[in-house]
Design an enzyme around this catalytic site. Structure first.
Site, PDB file in Angstrom:
ATOM      1  N   HIS A   1      -1.544  -2.152  -2.588  1.00 18.01           N
ATOM      2  CA  HIS A   1      -1.769  -2.840  -1.327  1.00 18.01           C
ATOM      3  C   HIS A   1      -1.649  -4.356  -1.471  1.00 18.01           C
ATOM      4  O   HIS A   1      -1.153  -5.034  -0.568  1.00 18.01           O
ATOM      5  CB  HIS A   1      -3.162  -2.473  -0.792  1.00 18.01           C
TER       6      HIS A   1
ATOM      7  N   HIS B   1      -3.831  -0.667   8.830  1.00 18.93           N
ATOM      8  CA  HIS B   1      -5.193  -0.278   8.472  1.00 18.93           C
ATOM      9  C   HIS B   1      -5.275   1.244   8.612  1.00 18.93           C
ATOM     10  O   HIS B   1      -6.149   1.784   9.294  1.00 18.93           O
ATOM     11  CB  HIS B   1      -6.232  -0.995   9.344  1.00 18.93           C
TER      12      HIS B   1
END
Length: 736
Positions: free
Chosen positions: A50, A96
């Site tokens: 990420h 998200h």
């Protein structure tokens, strides 16, 4: 130097932190000793997928990122483009996904909060938010709960913060059953000559903590987002952050005052990996070291360890390198807004990242290797197999055209989404010129009439069938939607959502999608200025549909000349720009009416896209068109139906080509538009189009109270509207 190690480092602990044996060996080589528990956590945070983009950055470098109007491309908190008059638009999209599946309200809420911080960190006041949402099959037992929570979270944060949520898209598919997608996009307005970046400059300068206090929420969030799901999603609930939009609103206003008073050298929001990532990125970009004293970090929970403080992802926090002479002024600003302001460290000249806690040095690491020199992988990949050809003649006609159109207009993907967007405050700030429901949102940005247009697009079923063509189509549709309202497309942000990159087939999807995006953005002069990669989106080895979402921004000099999709008045002539289509592979008709998902997606001719889009914008600017709508999902029939529903006016279509009507009505060929004009302008438009090499033909007239498609369908607009608007409301109320 000896650093006390509070917890023994075992192979099991290394694996729990998402680090491979090879990566851990590289850590030992870099620092020449065993890391402390805190240092292991820091490496885990900075080297996960990420934060480090270790599987994707090789390919991200191939994207076109430059143009004369690009002020900042990828590498900063958000991209920045010049729109003239010393004004800039700052924008980005982020995912998200994992947090929103675990805890939909807080996951979506903090996704919105994070993307807003990315924008105002750079000195821009947010003026618009969008979202791109993908949910599982409506029949899945969790889908209704997830839709409800995600939409409430987006509304809860955006409405309270005071930014209009003006656009987006929502799809449903069984491949998202165990891993939904929540992609949040935001845009802000800034002075072009006053953009703030995260690059630290100067030695011995104060590093300042701003905003809310640090707690234990969001622990390990970035690492969690870099792994696929199994059966332990409930156990991961503590990794989801908790948002407070009112605190963020105060934080934004305080930051705006810092900018106005020239207090800032560098600033970075605390997003993924919190204090760790923000400090490392600021130092590494500036070729400086950073020293932090955690005893000075504002904390809302007692007894927090160094590990917890460094990996906490508590929201509404910033890190800043401050001009020393501005300390008292800056602190007074934050005190006024009721926010924490604490000098927690300093910049150094030794390229080290040092962490002090209770008088001990609990971490000393090389900052460049943590930040911009994290591992990079050239993952093996294989090109996806091309789908079998599908001739239009091999696709059967519907038994009942009217029933087919009503089925398509009311299916989950095509049904009216106003149940969602009516929960958003899309009019706050009083600059929304075009509300959700059209081809693109339009926001006024200047007293002289200037505006920007924004949209987000991707068709995952196309990308699944052919990642190269499908990704090209995502860019082309975004470009087309901006053109359809009259905006000149300027730049894109992307959110590349894929499965596990360690699988050659998934990596092949990713690589070919990047190639498609690169070609389309290059041909259309539509550079990629920011973005996000979200990998490992799969559950029990079943990946999501590959979903490279493209968010686009365009500019128009006069918002009053913008086009909308609604028919305007009876008697207007309906023109088809781009000719009739023949490609039915992966179409809505094929899936919703015939129950098939096969064939290739429509081929995207980028030269035609550019030529026809330029023609459409010129027609809008000259006032020739009374309505404009691009043709995409559902083909010509659904484009006409949507225009009729938006206006509550019917239309008579009487110029379909010879042969089965379902081919021209439902084909999803690209680079096409439906436009309307006043009767006296039709021949003029056709005459202008011909030498420009743009097919333009009259296909019907606006009028009446029904959509009449030659002799195959005659559907009252009221029926279309009722069916279009019914499904999502009924689904969310438990009626279907």
């Amino acid at each position: 130097m000896s650093i006390p190690n509070e917890i023994p480092i075992t192979p099991e602990l290394v694996a729990e932190h998402g680090l491979t044996e090879e990566e851990y060996a590289k850590i030992l080589e870099l620092i020449g000793r065993e890391p402390t528990f805190t240092e292991l956590g820091i490496f885990s945070a900075m080297w996960n997928e990420h934060c480090s983009y270790k599987s994707s950055k090789k390919w991200l470098r191939t994207l076109p990122t430059k143009a004369p109007w690009v002020i900042h491309g990828p590498g900063e908190n958000a991209g920045v483009i010049d729109i003239g008059d010393n004004q800039a638009i700052v924008f980005k999209m982020e995912s998200h996904n994992h947090p929103s599946y675990i805890e939909p309200y807080q996951g979506a809420t903090t996704g919105v909060g994070g993307i807003l911080r990315d924008v105002f960190t750079m000195g821009a006041r947010p003026i618009a938010a969008l979202n791109s949402l993908r949910f599982g099959s409506p029949e899945h037992p969790k889908t209704r709960h997830l839709v409800s929570g995600v939409v409430a979270g987006i509304a809860g944060y955006g409405n309270c913060f005071g930014v209009p949520t003006v656009g987006g898209e929502v799809n449903f598919h069984a491949r998202y059953d165990g891993n939904i997608l929540v992609n949040a996009m935001a845009a802000g307005l800034a002075d072009a000559d006053r953009i703030f970046t995260s690059e630290a400059r100067g030695v011995g300068l104060p590093v300042v903590y701003l905003g809310a206090k640090t707690g234990r929420d969001g622990m390990g969030g970035a690492t969690m987002a870099s792994a696929e799901f199994s059966d332990d999603t409930e156990e991961k609930r503590p990794t989801v952050q908790v948002g407070d939009p009112f605190t963020e609103k105060c934080l934004m206003e305080a930051c705006m005052e810092l900018y106005e008073n020239d207090c800032v050298i560098a600033i970075q929001d605390m997003g993924a990996a919190g204090l760790t990532c923000s400090a490392v990125e600021m130092g590494a970009k500036g070729n400086l070291g950073i020293e932090l004293d955690l005893d000075k970090v504002p904390q809302r929970e007692p007894g927090m360890s160094a590990y917890e403080m460094m990996l906490s992802e508590s929201q509404e926090r910033m890190l800043m390198v401050l001009k020393p002479e501005k300390r008292e002024l800056a602190e007074s600003i934050f005190n006024k807004w009721g926010l924490d302001f604490a000098i927690v460290g300093k910049t150094t000249d030794d390229l080290k990242f040092r962490i002090l806690h209770h008088g001990d040095e609990v971490a000393e690491l090389p900052i460049k290797e943590l930040g911009d020199e994290a591992p990079e992988y050239d993952r093996p990949w294989k090109e996806p197999q091309a789908p079998a050809p599908l001739l239009p003649e091999d696709v059967p006609e519907p038994e009942d055209y009217e029933a087919a159109i009503l089925t398509m207009i009311s299916c989950p993907d095509m049904a009216d989404k106003s149940w969602i967007w009516k929960q958003y405050d899309y009019l706050v700030q009083a600059n929304t010129a075009q509300i959700p429901g059209g081809d693109a949102a339009v926001i006024r940005v200047h007293e002289n009439g200037k505006a920007i247009a924004l949209c987000a697009d991707v068709t995952p079923r196309y990308v699944e069938a052919d990642p190269f063509e499908g990704a090209k189509q995502a860019v082309a549709e975004c470009w087309r939607n901006l053109s359809a309202v009259g905006a000149k497309p300027l730049a894109v942000t992307d959110n590349l959502n894929f499965g596990n990159p360690e699988r050659e087939d998934i990596m092949g999807q990713f690589v070919m999608a990047i190639k498609g995006i690169a070609l389309a953005c290059s041909k259309l002069e539509f550079p990629v200025v920011s973005g996000n990669v979200s990998l490992y989106n799969e559950t029990h080895g079943r990946a999501i549909l590959p979903t490279p979402t493209i968010g686009g921004v365009g500019v128009m000099e006069d918002w009053r000349k913008m086009a909308t999709i609604a028919f305007k008045q009876e008697g207007d002539i309906i023109l088809l720009i781009g000719g009739h289509g023949r490609q039915l592979g992966q179409s809505i008709y094929l899936r919703e009416v015939l129950g098939r998902e096969d064939g290739p997606p429509p081929i995207v001719d980028l030269d035609l896209e550019k030529k026809r889009g330029d023609f459409i914008r010129a027609g809008i600017h000259s006032g020739l068109f009374t309505a404009v709508h691009d043709i995409s999902d559902g083909g010509l029939a659904l484009a006409l139906a949507e225009m009729a529903i938006a206006s509550r006016l019917g239309a008579q279509i009487s110029f379909l080509p010879p042969g089965p009507a379902h081919i021209p009505l439902f084909a999803e060929d690209q680079a096409r538009y439906v436009v309307t004009c006043k009767p006296g302008d039709a021949e003029r438009i056709i005459a202008i189009a011909d030498p420009a090499g743009v097919p333009a033909m009259r296909i019907g007239t606006v009028g009446g109270d029904a959509l009449e498609l030659e002799d195959v369908a005659n559907i009252p607009v009221a029926t279309l509207k009722a069916r279009h608007e019914a499904w999502l409301r009924a689904y969310m109320e438990g009626e279907v």
